[in-house]
Design a protein around this motif. Sequence first.
Motif, PDB file in Angstrom:
ATOM      1  N   THR A 205       0.834  -1.202   0.000  1.00  0.00           N
ATOM      2  CA  THR A 205       0.000   0.000   0.000  1.00  0.00           C
ATOM      3  C   THR A 205       0.872   1.258   0.000  1.00  0.00           C
ATOM      4  N   VAL A 206       1.885   1.288   0.859  1.00  0.00           N
ATOM      5  CA  VAL A 206       2.780   2.442   0.917  1.00  0.00           C
ATOM      6  C   VAL A 206       3.554   2.567  -0.395  1.00  0.00           C
ATOM      7  N   SER A 207       3.974   1.446  -0.957  1.00  0.00           N
ATOM      8  CA  SER A 207       4.739   1.472  -2.207  1.00  0.00           C
ATOM      9  C   SER A 207       3.925   2.011  -3.375  1.00  0.00           C
ATOM     10  N   SER A 208       2.624   1.905  -3.292  1.00  0.00           N
ATOM     11  CA  SER A 208       1.781   2.378  -4.397  1.00  0.00           C
ATOM     12  C   SER A 208       1.426   3.862  -4.272  1.00  0.00           C
ATOM     13  N   ALA A 209       1.909   4.538  -3.255  1.00  0.00           N
ATOM     14  CA  ALA A 209       1.617   5.967  -3.075  1.00  0.00           C
ATOM     15  C   ALA A 209       2.244   6.773  -4.209  1.00  0.00           C
ATOM     16  N   PRO A 210       1.546   7.816  -4.680  1.00  0.00           N
ATOM     17  CA  PRO A 210       2.103   8.652  -5.753  1.00  0.00           C
ATOM     18  C   PRO A 210       3.215   9.556  -5.208  1.00  0.00           C
ATOM     19  N   ILE A 211       4.466   9.207  -5.506  1.00  0.00           N
ATOM     20  CA  ILE A 211       5.596   9.944  -4.934  1.00  0.00           C
ATOM     21  C   ILE A 211       6.487  10.575  -6.005  1.00  0.00           C
ATOM     22  N   GLU A 212       6.018  10.638  -7.231  1.00  0.00           N
ATOM     23  CA  GLU A 212       6.848  11.150  -8.313  1.00  0.00           C
ATOM     24  C   GLU A 212       7.341  12.572  -8.043  1.00  0.00           C
ATOM     25  N   ASP A 213       6.504  13.428  -7.469  1.00  0.00           N
ATOM     26  CA  ASP A 213       6.863  14.828  -7.242  1.00  0.00           C
ATOM     27  C   ASP A 213       7.335  15.106  -5.813  1.00  0.00           C
ATOM     28  N   VAL A 214       7.618  14.048  -5.046  1.00  0.00           N
ATOM     29  CA  VAL A 214       8.048  14.219  -3.655  1.00  0.00           C
ATOM     30  C   VAL A 214       9.572  14.156  -3.602  1.00  0.00           C
ATOM     31  N   GLU A 215      10.167  15.216  -3.045  1.00  0.00           N
ATOM     32  CA  GLU A 215      11.628  15.269  -2.929  1.00  0.00           C
ATOM     33  C   GLU A 215      12.084  14.369  -1.778  1.00  0.00           C
ATOM     34  N   PRO A 216      13.114  13.543  -1.992  1.00  0.00           N
ATOM     35  CA  PRO A 216      13.618  12.705  -0.901  1.00  0.00           C
ATOM     36  C   PRO A 216      14.114  13.565   0.256  1.00  0.00           C
ATOM     37  N   MET A 217      13.906  13.090   1.479  1.00  0.00           N
ATOM     38  CA  MET A 217      14.330  13.852   2.651  1.00  0.00           C
ATOM     39  C   MET A 217      14.696  12.901   3.778  1.00  0.00           C
ATOM     40  N   SER A 218      15.488  13.386   4.697  1.00  0.00           N
ATOM     41  CA  SER A 218      15.855  12.559   5.849  1.00  0.00           C
ATOM     42  C   SER A 218      14.929  12.803   7.037  1.00  0.00           C
ATOM     43  N   HIS A 219      14.231  13.942   7.037  1.00  0.00           N
ATOM     44  CA  HIS A 219      13.324  14.285   8.134  1.00  0.00           C
ATOM     45  C   HIS A 219      12.075  14.943   7.555  1.00  0.00           C
ATOM     46  N   PRO A 220      10.929  14.724   8.187  1.00  0.00           N
ATOM     47  CA  PRO A 220       9.705  15.329   7.669  1.00  0.00           C
ATOM     48  C   PRO A 220       9.633  16.838   7.868  1.00  0.00           C
TER      49      PRO A 220
END
Length: 103
Positions: A46-61
């Motif tokens: 379920t988490v893997s199917s989240a749309p993350i194309e435009d999300v920048e990788p980060m180490s902290h929220p």
Amino acid sequence: MSDPTRDSLTRDDVAHLASLARIDLSEAELDHLAGELAVILESVATVSSAPIEDVEPMSHPMPLVNVTRPDEVRPSLSPDQALAMAPDAEEQRFSVPRILAED
């Protein structure tokens, strides 16, 4: 082993994973873990199917800000002044009783 994203994990799958990890599980633990691991794998899918194309990788929220101050030399006590009231000192350090035995 079956594909856990399409099928639920079987008891044999769990036994195989346990043997690879060198974990000795009882019959009851194998039955119990088959259901738990299937739920975990479903959650990961379920988490893997989240749309993350435009999300920048980060180490902290939340953004982190360094709150340290500049390292500046300031007047302070000399080692002799700092140890003047110490009950016991050795080699310019506080000497305290040992509380852990050496093994």
